[in-house]
Scaffold this motif. Structure first.
Motif, PDB file in Angstrom:
ATOM      1  N   ALA A 143      53.053  21.636  81.687  1.00 52.83           N
ATOM      2  CA  ALA A 143      53.257  20.685  80.596  1.00 52.83           C
ATOM      3  C   ALA A 143      53.479  21.445  79.296  1.00 52.83           C
ATOM      4  O   ALA A 143      53.248  22.661  79.217  1.00 52.83           O
ATOM      5  CB  ALA A 143      52.057  19.752  80.467  1.00 52.83           C
ATOM      6  N   PHE A 144      53.926  20.721  78.283  1.00 55.38           N
ATOM      7  CA  PHE A 144      53.954  21.233  76.917  1.00 55.38           C
ATOM      8  C   PHE A 144      52.847  20.533  76.136  1.00 55.38           C
ATOM      9  O   PHE A 144      52.612  19.331  76.303  1.00 55.38           O
ATOM     10  CB  PHE A 144      55.294  20.946  76.231  1.00 55.38           C
ATOM     11  CG  PHE A 144      56.281  22.065  76.311  1.00 55.38           C
ATOM     12  CD1 PHE A 144      56.228  23.126  75.405  1.00 55.38           C
ATOM     13  CD2 PHE A 144      57.272  22.067  77.281  1.00 55.38           C
ATOM     14  CE1 PHE A 144      57.150  24.163  75.475  1.00 55.38           C
ATOM     15  CE2 PHE A 144      58.193  23.099  77.356  1.00 55.38           C
ATOM     16  CZ  PHE A 144      58.129  24.157  76.452  1.00 55.38           C
ATOM     17  N   TRP A 145      52.159  21.292  75.281  1.00 57.18           N
ATOM     18  CA  TRP A 145      51.211  20.735  74.316  1.00 57.18           C
ATOM     19  C   TRP A 145      51.880  20.817  72.955  1.00 57.18           C
ATOM     20  O   TRP A 145      52.365  21.880  72.550  1.00 57.18           O
ATOM     21  CB  TRP A 145      49.914  21.518  74.326  1.00 57.18           C
ATOM     22  CG  TRP A 145      48.945  21.156  73.237  1.00 57.18           C
ATOM     23  CD1 TRP A 145      48.636  21.886  72.120  1.00 57.18           C
ATOM     24  CD2 TRP A 145      48.121  19.978  73.168  1.00 57.18           C
ATOM     25  NE1 TRP A 145      47.681  21.248  71.363  1.00 57.18           N
ATOM     26  CE2 TRP A 145      47.351  20.069  71.980  1.00 57.18           C
ATOM     27  CE3 TRP A 145      47.972  18.865  73.980  1.00 57.18           C
ATOM     28  CZ2 TRP A 145      46.431  19.083  71.592  1.00 57.18           C
ATOM     29  CZ3 TRP A 145      47.066  17.881  73.603  1.00 57.18           C
ATOM     30  CH2 TRP A 145      46.307  17.991  72.428  1.00 57.18           C
ATOM     31  N   MET A 146      51.945  19.695  72.241  1.00 53.06           N
ATOM     32  CA  MET A 146      52.635  19.641  70.960  1.00 53.06           C
ATOM     33  C   MET A 146      51.722  19.106  69.870  1.00 53.06           C
ATOM     34  O   MET A 146      50.956  18.158  70.095  1.00 53.06           O
ATOM     35  CB  MET A 146      53.889  18.769  71.069  1.00 53.06           C
ATOM     36  CG  MET A 146      54.874  19.241  72.117  1.00 53.06           C
ATOM     37  SD  MET A 146      56.332  18.163  72.279  1.00 53.06           S
ATOM     38  CE  MET A 146      57.159  18.482  70.709  1.00 53.06           C
ATOM     39  N   VAL A 147      51.798  19.719  68.697  1.00 54.87           N
ATOM     40  CA  VAL A 147      51.041  19.286  67.521  1.00 54.87           C
ATOM     41  C   VAL A 147      52.062  18.848  66.481  1.00 54.87           C
ATOM     42  O   VAL A 147      52.911  19.644  66.057  1.00 54.87           O
ATOM     43  CB  VAL A 147      50.169  20.419  66.972  1.00 54.87           C
ATOM     44  CG1 VAL A 147      49.373  19.926  65.755  1.00 54.87           C
ATOM     45  CG2 VAL A 147      49.223  20.943  68.049  1.00 54.87           C
ATOM     46  N   LEU A 148      51.996  17.579  66.072  1.00 50.55           N
ATOM     47  CA  LEU A 148      53.018  16.997  65.204  1.00 50.55           C
ATOM     48  C   LEU A 148      52.401  16.405  63.945  1.00 50.55           C
ATOM     49  O   LEU A 148      51.318  15.812  63.988  1.00 50.55           O
ATOM     50  CB  LEU A 148      53.771  15.883  65.943  1.00 50.55           C
ATOM     51  CG  LEU A 148      54.263  16.179  67.358  1.00 50.55           C
ATOM     52  CD1 LEU A 148      54.823  14.916  67.989  1.00 50.55           C
ATOM     53  CD2 LEU A 148      55.316  17.272  67.339  1.00 50.55           C
ATOM     54  N   SER A 149      53.105  16.549  62.837  1.00 51.73           N
ATOM     55  CA  SER A 149      52.774  15.843  61.599  1.00 51.73           C
ATOM     56  C   SER A 149      53.876  14.816  61.375  1.00 51.73           C
ATOM     57  O   SER A 149      55.065  15.131  61.485  1.00 51.73           O
ATOM     58  CB  SER A 149      52.705  16.809  60.420  1.00 51.73           C
ATOM     59  OG  SER A 149      51.669  17.750  60.606  1.00 51.73           O
TER      60      SER A 149
END
Length: 204
Positions: A143-149
């Protein structure tokens, strides 16, 4: 100006609000003297979860499951929310977890990550990808782990999400909150039991 909403669709929010309003109120009246009140014996709360042939997720304690209509698990015309869970609805500390799916043939995880990012940019305002990294779900699924604003000013939010592909679909599980109300450690903990596998094609 597009503004991301931490709330779910109006239908689901309405259903959730209705459920709250129609919970019978507790009576303040004491029972008759001749009839002793029964001893309290609450049943354990049922897990708040979502599962289908290729994934499973149980929300942490304190979350409510919103009423999302069932959907064919392998037939999507676009990215579709198939499950949602909310904690502290209507408050500054509100948190929302969504499970979204769309058709995706094959196992090109990197290909979907790019597609997912482009889709988000077309739907929300002021998207900034703080970080993305390849990882695995709790059971080892890539999977990809993404941190978004997302958003700006008082509408700013923080989103954390896992994205993966299972051979027939692309799946995104995201937790969203007002900026400053959710850190990465808590986000990872909230999604820690998420698991996925290759979709069993014989189940179509």
């Amino acid at each position: 100006m597009k503004r991301p909403s931490i709330h779910f669709t109006s239908r689901a929010v309405a259903a959730f609000a209705a459920a709250l309003f129609f919970v019978p109120a507790a009576s303040n009246a004491a029972p008759p003297a001749s009839v002793p009140a029964p001893a309290a014996s609450p049943a354990p709360a049922a897990p708040v979860q979502f599962s289908d042939p290729a994934m499973q997720f149980t929300a942490p304690a304190g979350y409510f499951k919103l009423n999302v209509p069932p959907h064919d698990p392998t037939n999507f015309s676009q990215s579709t929310i198939v499950a949602a869970f909310v904690k502290s609805p209507g408050r500054d500390e509100q948190r929302l977890i969504t499970v979204s799916m769309e058709n995706w043939d094959g196992f090109s995880l990197t290909g979907f990550e790019g597609t997912n990012e482009n889709e988000l940019r077309s739907k929300v305002d002021s998207l900034f990808v703080s970080r993305k990294e390849q990882t695995t779900l709790s059971n080892g699924m890539p999977a990809f782990w993404m941190v978004l604003s997302v958003g700006s000013g008082f509408a700013s939010q923080k989103w954390y999400q896992y994205v993966w592909v299972d051979g027939m679909r692309a799946v995104t599980v995201a937790i969203k909150a007002k900026l400053g109300e959710l850190d990465e450690k808590d986000a990872r903990a909230a999604l820690s039991n998420l698991s996925g596998v290759a979709y069993p094609r014989n189940r179509q």
